[in-house]
Scaffold this motif. Structure first.
Motif, PDB file in Angstrom:
ATOM      1  N   HIS A  26       0.939  -0.929  -0.070  1.00  7.36           N
ATOM      2  CA  HIS A  26      -0.041  -0.132   0.093  1.00  7.36           C
ATOM      3  C   HIS A  26       0.874   1.317  -0.119  1.00  7.36           C
ATOM      4  O   HIS A  26       2.323   1.120   0.708  1.00  7.36           O
ATOM      5  N   GLY A  27       0.444   2.393  -0.870  1.00 10.01           N
ATOM      6  CA  GLY A  27       1.087   3.603  -0.363  1.00 10.01           C
ATOM      7  C   GLY A  27       0.658   4.533  -1.420  1.00 10.01           C
ATOM      8  O   GLY A  27      -0.699   4.227  -1.881  1.00 10.01           O
ATOM      9  N   VAL A  28       1.230   6.142  -1.606  1.00 10.34           N
ATOM     10  CA  VAL A  28       0.722   6.375  -2.219  1.00 10.34           C
ATOM     11  C   VAL A  28       1.977   7.336  -3.195  1.00 10.34           C
ATOM     12  O   VAL A  28       2.540   7.229  -3.274  1.00 10.34           O
ATOM     13  N   VAL A  29       1.212   7.602  -4.727  1.00 10.48           N
ATOM     14  CA  VAL A  29       2.305   7.703  -5.730  1.00 10.48           C
ATOM     15  C   VAL A  29       1.924   9.294  -5.976  1.00 10.48           C
ATOM     16  O   VAL A  29       0.964   9.902  -6.034  1.00 10.48           O
ATOM     17  N   THR A  30       3.569  10.110  -5.658  1.00 12.73           N
ATOM     18  CA  THR A  30       3.361  11.148  -5.514  1.00 12.73           C
ATOM     19  C   THR A  30       3.919  12.223  -6.639  1.00 12.73           C
ATOM     20  O   THR A  30       5.073  11.096  -6.721  1.00 12.73           O
ATOM     21  N   ASP A  31       3.768  13.199  -7.624  1.00 10.09           N
ATOM     22  CA  ASP A  31       4.756  14.003  -8.513  1.00 10.09           C
ATOM     23  C   ASP A  31       5.956  14.191  -7.690  1.00 10.09           C
ATOM     24  O   ASP A  31       5.868  14.666  -6.309  1.00 10.09           O
ATOM     25  N   GLY A  32       6.798  13.780  -8.176  1.00  9.49           N
ATOM     26  CA  GLY A  32       8.008  13.845  -8.040  1.00  9.49           C
ATOM     27  C   GLY A  32       8.577  14.811  -6.968  1.00  9.49           C
ATOM     28  O   GLY A  32       9.084  15.563  -6.042  1.00  9.49           O
ATOM     29  N   ASN A  33       8.293  16.495  -8.226  1.00  5.94           N
ATOM     30  CA  ASN A  33       8.399  17.718  -8.019  1.00  5.94           C
ATOM     31  C   ASN A  33       7.627  18.794  -6.554  1.00  5.94           C
ATOM     32  O   ASN A  33       7.958  18.945  -5.925  1.00  5.94           O
ATOM     33  N   GLU A  34       6.525  18.083  -7.344  1.00  8.52           N
ATOM     34  CA  GLU A  34       5.401  18.927  -6.403  1.00  8.52           C
ATOM     35  C   GLU A  34       4.918  18.268  -5.336  1.00  8.52           C
ATOM     36  O   GLU A  34       4.188  18.649  -4.508  1.00  8.52           O
ATOM     37  N   LYS A  35       5.068  17.068  -4.967  1.00  6.87           N
ATOM     38  CA  LYS A  35       4.390  15.678  -4.177  1.00  6.87           C
ATOM     39  C   LYS A  35       2.914  16.076  -4.231  1.00  6.87           C
ATOM     40  O   LYS A  35       2.720  15.788  -3.028  1.00  6.87           O
ATOM     41  N   LYS A  36       2.186  16.030  -5.755  1.00  3.84           N
ATOM     42  CA  LYS A  36       1.201  15.703  -5.968  1.00  3.84           C
ATOM     43  C   LYS A  36       0.466  14.832  -6.074  1.00  3.84           C
ATOM     44  O   LYS A  36       1.053  14.188  -6.315  1.00  3.84           O
ATOM     45  N   PRO A  37      -0.235  13.921  -5.687  1.00  2.00           N
ATOM     46  CA  PRO A  37      -0.783  13.249  -5.573  1.00  2.00           C
ATOM     47  C   PRO A  37      -1.232  12.598  -7.786  1.00  2.00           C
ATOM     48  O   PRO A  37      -1.290  13.159  -8.321  1.00  2.00           O
ATOM     49  N   VAL A  38      -0.623  11.184  -7.570  1.00  3.72           N
ATOM     50  CA  VAL A  38      -0.787  10.912  -9.011  1.00  3.72           C
ATOM     51  C   VAL A  38      -2.092   9.797  -8.790  1.00  3.72           C
ATOM     52  O   VAL A  38      -1.542   9.068  -8.502  1.00  3.72           O
ATOM     53  N   SER A  39      -3.047  10.061 -10.191  1.00  2.00           N
ATOM     54  CA  SER A  39      -3.821   9.042 -10.622  1.00  2.00           C
ATOM     55  C   SER A  39      -3.557   8.906 -11.484  1.00  2.00           C
ATOM     56  O   SER A  39      -2.815   9.181 -12.227  1.00  2.00           O
ATOM     57  N   GLY A  40      -4.173   7.083 -11.652  1.00  2.00           N
ATOM     58  CA  GLY A  40      -3.244   6.438 -12.546  1.00  2.00           C
ATOM     59  C   GLY A  40      -2.322   6.072 -13.269  1.00  2.00           C
ATOM     60  O   GLY A  40      -2.155   5.712 -14.504  1.00  2.00           O
ATOM     61  N   ALA A  41      -1.509   5.366 -12.210  1.00  2.00           N
ATOM     62  CA  ALA A  41      -0.395   5.671 -12.425  1.00  2.00           C
ATOM     63  C   ALA A  41      -0.537   4.258 -11.984  1.00  2.00           C
ATOM     64  O   ALA A  41      -1.130   3.414 -11.287  1.00  2.00           O
ATOM     65  N   LEU A  42       0.341   4.115 -13.153  1.00  2.00           N
ATOM     66  CA  LEU A  42       0.501   1.770 -12.433  1.00  2.00           C
ATOM     67  C   LEU A  42       1.638   1.082 -11.942  1.00  2.00           C
ATOM     68  O   LEU A  42       2.715   2.148 -12.235  1.00  2.00           O
ATOM     69  N   VAL A  43       1.196   0.694 -11.555  1.00  2.00           N
ATOM     70  CA  VAL A  43       2.353   0.067 -10.127  1.00  2.00           C
ATOM     71  C   VAL A  43       2.725  -1.530 -10.654  1.00  2.00           C
ATOM     72  O   VAL A  43       1.752  -2.087 -10.560  1.00  2.00           O
ATOM     73  N   LYS A  44       3.462  -1.478 -10.327  1.00  2.00           N
ATOM     74  CA  LYS A  44       3.749  -3.052 -10.381  1.00  2.00           C
ATOM     75  C   LYS A  44       5.297  -3.497  -9.180  1.00  2.00           C
ATOM     76  O   LYS A  44       6.172  -2.522  -9.409  1.00  2.00           O
ATOM     77  N   VAL A  45       4.679  -5.514  -8.915  1.00  2.00           N
ATOM     78  CA  VAL A  45       5.643  -5.749  -8.128  1.00  2.00           C
ATOM     79  C   VAL A  45       6.117  -6.619  -8.650  1.00  2.00           C
ATOM     80  O   VAL A  45       5.759  -7.421  -9.759  1.00  2.00           O
ATOM     81  N   PHE A  46       7.596  -6.669  -8.379  1.00  2.00           N
ATOM     82  CA  PHE A  46       8.169  -8.078  -9.669  1.00  2.00           C
ATOM     83  C   PHE A  46       9.094  -8.449  -8.877  1.00  2.00           C
ATOM     84  O   PHE A  46       9.924  -8.243  -7.191  1.00  2.00           O
ATOM     85  N   ALA A  47       9.540  -9.749  -8.588  1.00  2.00           N
ATOM     86  CA  ALA A  47      10.513 -10.702  -8.206  1.00  2.00           C
ATOM     87  C   ALA A  47      12.228 -10.354  -8.958  1.00  2.00           C
ATOM     88  O   ALA A  47      11.698 -11.226  -9.867  1.00  2.00           O
ATOM     89  N   ARG A  48      12.711 -10.338  -8.587  1.00  5.75           N
ATOM     90  CA  ARG A  48      14.274  -9.838  -9.288  1.00  5.75           C
ATOM     91  C   ARG A  48      15.221 -11.668  -8.454  1.00  5.75           C
ATOM     92  O   ARG A  48      14.686 -11.779  -7.347  1.00  5.75           O
ATOM     93  N   LEU A  49      15.414 -12.513  -9.612  1.00  6.74           N
ATOM     94  CA  LEU A  49      15.584 -13.511  -9.231  1.00  6.74           C
ATOM     95  C   LEU A  49      17.320 -13.520  -9.322  1.00  6.74           C
ATOM     96  O   LEU A  49      17.889 -12.507  -9.535  1.00  6.74           O
TER      97      LEU A  49
END
Length: 107
Positions: A35-58
């Motif tokens: 769980h988290g919040v995606v924010t714009d890197g500069n203005e720290k505003k919430p970002v809607s519709g961002a694709l969040v992916k989780v990977f396993a590094r082997l």
């Protein structure tokens, strides 16, 4: 083990309520929950519709996709990964986010 939100169960129909009242149903899961919040890197505003992916590094540095989700209007995301699909030899769990739509802050 974690608890994730499910749905709201209303005891009275919405049409007959002066205000919304209901019970939030939750589900017990034996998975890894992100769980988290995606924010714009500069203005720290919430970002809607961002694709969040989780990977396993082997161990051979290859990455296996495990799960994905999209951030909501407020930038929040919630996703979970079944522990059974994480292969032996996993050296790291990686979360990556793609661009979405910066929230304007207006309704």
């Amino acid at each position: 083990m974690a608890w994730v939100p499910g749905f709201v169960e209303f005891t009275t129909s919405i049409e007959q309520q002066d205000y919304f009242e209901g019970n939030i149903q939750i589900t017990k899961v034996n998975e890894i929950v992100f769980h988290g919040v995606v924010t714009d890197g500069n203005e720290k505003k919430p970002v809607s519709g961002a694709l969040v992916k989780v990977f396993a590094r082997l161990s051979d540095n290859k990455e296996l996709p495990l799960s994905h989700s999209f951030s909501g209007n407020d930038g929040h995301y919630l996703l979970y990964v079944d522990r059974g699909i994480i292969p032996d030899g996993t050296t790291a769990i990686i979360v990556r986010v793609s661009a979405g739509n910066p929230a304007s802050g207006t309704d």
